[in-house]
Write a protein that holds these residues in place. Structure first.
Motif, PDB file in Angstrom:
ATOM      1  N   PHE A  62       0.860  -1.179   0.000  1.00 41.03           N
ATOM      2  CA  PHE A  62       0.000   0.000   0.000  1.00 41.03           C
ATOM      3  C   PHE A  62       0.899   1.233   0.000  1.00 41.03           C
ATOM      4  CE2 PHE A  62      -2.387  -3.323   2.285  1.00 41.03           C
ATOM      5  CZ  PHE A  62      -3.512  -3.396   1.463  1.00 41.03           C
ATOM      6  N   VAL A  63       0.588   2.167  -0.887  1.00 44.81           N
ATOM      7  CA  VAL A  63       1.363   3.404  -0.956  1.00 44.81           C
ATOM      8  C   VAL A  63       0.392   4.571  -0.824  1.00 44.81           C
ATOM      9  CG1 VAL A  63       2.945   4.818  -2.325  1.00 44.81           C
ATOM     10  CG2 VAL A  63       3.061   2.310  -2.471  1.00 44.81           C
ATOM     11  N   ALA A  64       0.604   5.386   0.193  1.00 47.30           N
ATOM     12  CA  ALA A  64      -0.290   6.519   0.453  1.00 47.30           C
ATOM     13  C   ALA A  64       0.488   7.813   0.367  1.00 47.30           C
ATOM     14  CB  ALA A  64      -0.912   6.391   1.846  1.00 47.30           C
ATOM     15  N   GLY A  65      -0.156   8.814  -0.217  1.00 50.45           N
ATOM     16  CA  GLY A  65       0.377  10.173  -0.191  1.00 50.45           C
ATOM     17  C   GLY A  65      -0.621  11.063   0.510  1.00 50.45           C
ATOM     18  N   GLY A  66      -0.263  11.598   1.673  1.00 44.53           N
ATOM     19  CA  GLY A  66      -1.138  12.530   2.393  1.00 44.53           C
ATOM     20  C   GLY A  66      -2.489  11.926   2.726  1.00 44.53           C
ATOM     21  N   ILE A  67      -3.565  12.642   2.367  1.00 48.07           N
ATOM     22  CA  ILE A  67      -4.924  12.218   2.721  1.00 48.07           C
ATOM     23  C   ILE A  67      -5.319  10.945   1.948  1.00 48.07           C
ATOM     24  CG2 ILE A  67      -6.136  13.629   1.018  1.00 48.07           C
ATOM     25  CD1 ILE A  67      -7.156  13.067   4.702  1.00 48.07           C
ATOM     26  N   GLY A  68      -4.496  10.549   0.994  1.00 48.98           N
ATOM     27  CA  GLY A  68      -4.714   9.285   0.285  1.00 48.98           C
ATOM     28  C   GLY A  68      -4.634   8.070   1.200  1.00 48.98           C
ATOM     29  N   ILE A  69      -4.264   8.273   2.432  1.00 52.15           N
ATOM     30  CA  ILE A  69      -4.239   7.166   3.388  1.00 52.15           C
ATOM     31  C   ILE A  69      -5.653   6.658   3.682  1.00 52.15           C
ATOM     32  CG2 ILE A  69      -4.355   8.663   5.421  1.00 52.15           C
ATOM     33  CD1 ILE A  69      -2.344   5.397   5.130  1.00 52.15           C
ATOM     34  N   THR A  70      -6.681   7.516   3.488  1.00 48.84           N
ATOM     35  CA  THR A  70      -8.013   7.168   3.999  1.00 48.84           C
ATOM     36  C   THR A  70      -8.586   5.856   3.456  1.00 48.84           C
ATOM     37  OG1 THR A  70      -8.979   8.771   2.473  1.00 48.84           O
ATOM     38  CG2 THR A  70      -8.697   9.459   4.743  1.00 48.84           C
ATOM     39  N   PRO A  71      -8.605   5.605   2.138  1.00 48.60           N
ATOM     40  CA  PRO A  71      -9.185   4.333   1.699  1.00 48.60           C
ATOM     41  C   PRO A  71      -8.302   3.138   2.048  1.00 48.60           C
ATOM     42  CG  PRO A  71      -8.263   5.502  -0.177  1.00 48.60           C
ATOM     43  CD  PRO A  71      -8.168   6.431   0.996  1.00 48.60           C
ATOM     44  N   LEU A  72      -7.013   3.406   2.303  1.00 49.11           N
ATOM     45  CA  LEU A  72      -6.080   2.302   2.550  1.00 49.11           C
ATOM     46  C   LEU A  72      -6.185   1.773   3.982  1.00 49.11           C
ATOM     47  CD1 LEU A  72      -2.913   3.631   0.661  1.00 49.11           C
ATOM     48  CD2 LEU A  72      -4.794   2.235  -0.199  1.00 49.11           C
ATOM     49  N   VAL A  73      -6.639   2.605   4.917  1.00 46.57           N
ATOM     50  CA  VAL A  73      -6.704   2.158   6.314  1.00 46.57           C
ATOM     51  C   VAL A  73      -7.586   0.916   6.482  1.00 46.57           C
ATOM     52  CG1 VAL A  73      -7.480   2.816   8.629  1.00 46.57           C
ATOM     53  CG2 VAL A  73      -6.078   4.385   7.305  1.00 46.57           C
ATOM     54  N   PRO A  74      -8.820   0.913   5.954  1.00 44.10           N
ATOM     55  CA  PRO A  74      -9.621  -0.325   6.086  1.00 44.10           C
ATOM     56  C   PRO A  74      -9.050  -1.484   5.288  1.00 44.10           C
ATOM     57  CG  PRO A  74     -10.969   1.491   5.233  1.00 44.10           C
ATOM     58  CD  PRO A  74      -9.580   2.008   5.356  1.00 44.10           C
ATOM     59  N   MET A  75      -8.347  -1.169   4.179  1.00 52.67           N
ATOM     60  CA  MET A  75      -7.758  -2.243   3.375  1.00 52.67           C
ATOM     61  C   MET A  75      -6.665  -2.977   4.147  1.00 52.67           C
ATOM     62  SD  MET A  75      -7.258  -0.763  -0.437  1.00 52.67           S
ATOM     63  CE  MET A  75      -8.645  -0.559  -1.538  1.00 52.67           C
ATOM     64  N   LEU A  76      -5.787  -2.215   4.765  1.00 52.76           N
ATOM     65  CA  LEU A  76      -4.683  -2.894   5.442  1.00 52.76           C
ATOM     66  C   LEU A  76      -5.170  -3.596   6.709  1.00 52.76           C
ATOM     67  CD1 LEU A  76      -3.578  -0.800   7.865  1.00 52.76           C
ATOM     68  CD2 LEU A  76      -2.675   0.374   5.871  1.00 52.76           C
ATOM     69  N   ARG A  77      -6.257  -3.066   7.291  1.00 55.81           N
ATOM     70  CA  ARG A  77      -6.855  -3.779   8.424  1.00 55.81           C
ATOM     71  C   ARG A  77      -7.402  -5.128   7.949  1.00 55.81           C
ATOM     72  NH1 ARG A  77     -10.842  -0.493   9.839  1.00 55.81           N
ATOM     73  NH2 ARG A  77      -9.694   0.671  11.412  1.00 55.81           N
ATOM     74  N   ALA A  78      -8.036  -5.121   6.769  1.00 52.59           N
ATOM     75  CA  ALA A  78      -8.629  -6.360   6.246  1.00 52.59           C
ATOM     76  C   ALA A  78      -7.559  -7.397   5.919  1.00 52.59           C
ATOM     77  CB  ALA A  78      -9.460  -6.054   5.000  1.00 52.59           C
TER      78      ALA A  78
END
Ligand code: FES
Length: 316
Positions: free
Chosen positions: A113-129
């Motif tokens: 997962f690669v996030a830039g700034g507020i792009g973290i938002t959709p990735l948080v539930p993904m990495l939890r899953a």
């Protein structure tokens, strides 16, 4: 055709700062019911006065009592983030539409997962899953400065061996090459963030033949010299033929003819208006489909994409 798009009334039950310039807003059903089900990567439309904006859900899909989004204040934005930061208050009633998901999590051997700034938002539930599925994953998280990076502290503390927080003022640009070169075969790459990061990772993944899944908050730039010609759309269910003029989108032409199709952003970023293509070749201009999905030519976003063939037959 269009589903029932009556917005759902939600009540703001929480609003808190989660980083410099970022607030998390928590919503519950206004009538005390359960919130709609959703999958990691999904977004909702917030109806903010007379504007509607899409925000990724960053809470826990198992929580059926509330939905959470995190919103970055963009002083140069079009008003959505300013409304959320300056006007929206706990207790307010707010209509939402969705959730919808154009950034779904596919099954893979491992994940980057690669996030830039507020792009973290959709990735948080993904990495939890994927963590719950006990699959290997890493998060490379960049941002302007550590204080502006929502959830960075919690993520790094919870998963110190999997999360690399890399603020630009401490580390410079993200080292995408190193992260991609370390991937095992069968890995999936998910990225969300500003356009320069998305373009860099698209180029890097293309060079390595890796499948990349991205979510854009703003539309990909369209080649200004791309031809814009009129073409015909045939509706498979009725055989009706609608001409799409040079000055309009397929969505515009269908609306003009009284054909209702679901839509939200009208700029090719949300995936709501996706329609199956039964014949003809789309001229893809959206920011949702992957290169492979575009090459399959079996679906298109009718708010921005056009046709390479004189007629295109849609599953409508
Ligand atoms: S309406 Fe959002 S992609 Fe077409």
């Amino acid at each position: 055709m269009s589903e029932d798009r009556t917005p759902r009334r939600m009540r703001v039950i929480g609003k808190e700062s989660v980083a410099a310039g970022v607030v998390a807003v928590t919503l519950a059903d206004a009538d005390g019911g359960e919130v709609p089900e959703w999958e990691p990567g999904a977004h909702i439309d917030l109806v903010l006065g007379d504007i509607t904006r899409q925000y990724s859900l960053c809470g826990d899909p198992a929580d059926r009592r509330s939905l959470t989004v995190a919103v970055l204040h963009d002083p140069n934005g079009r008003g959505g983030s300013a409304y959320v930061h300056d006007k929206l208050e706990v207790g307010d009633l707010i209509p939402i539409d969705g959730p919808r998901n154009a950034f779904g999590l596919s099954t893979a051997e491992s994940y980057l997962f690669v996030a830039g700034g507020i792009g973290i938002t959709p990735l948080v539930p993904m990495l939890r899953a994927v963590d719950q599925q006990r699959r290997p994953w890493r998060l490379l998280y960049g941002g302007r400065a550590r204080t502006s990076m929502a959830f960075a502290g919690d993520l790094a503390a919870t998963h110190p061996d999997r999360v690399d927080v890399r603020p630009q003022d401490e580390y410079g640009l993200l080292d995408l090459d190193a992260a991609l070169d370390a991937l095992e075969p069968g890995a999936a790459v998910y990225c969300c963030g500003p356009e320069p990061l998305l373009q860099a990772i698209e180029n890097a993944c293309r060079a390595r033949d890796l499948t990349l899944h991205v979510e854009r908050f703003t539309p990909r730039e369209i080649d200004p010299d791309a031809p814009v010609t009129s073409f015909e759309v045939e509706l498979a269910s009725t055989g009706e033929v609608v001409t799409v003029e040079e000055s309009e989108s397929v969505l515009d032409a269908l609306e003009r003819r009284g054909v209702n199709v679901d839509f939200s952003c009208r700029e090719g970023t949300c995936g709501t208006c996706e329609v199956a293509v039964l014949a003809g070749r789309p001229d893809h201009r959206d920011s949702v489909l992957t290169d492979d999905e575009k090459a399959a030519n079996d679906a298109m976003m009718i708010c921005v994409s056009r046709s390479c063939t004189p007629r295109i037959i849609l599953d409508l």
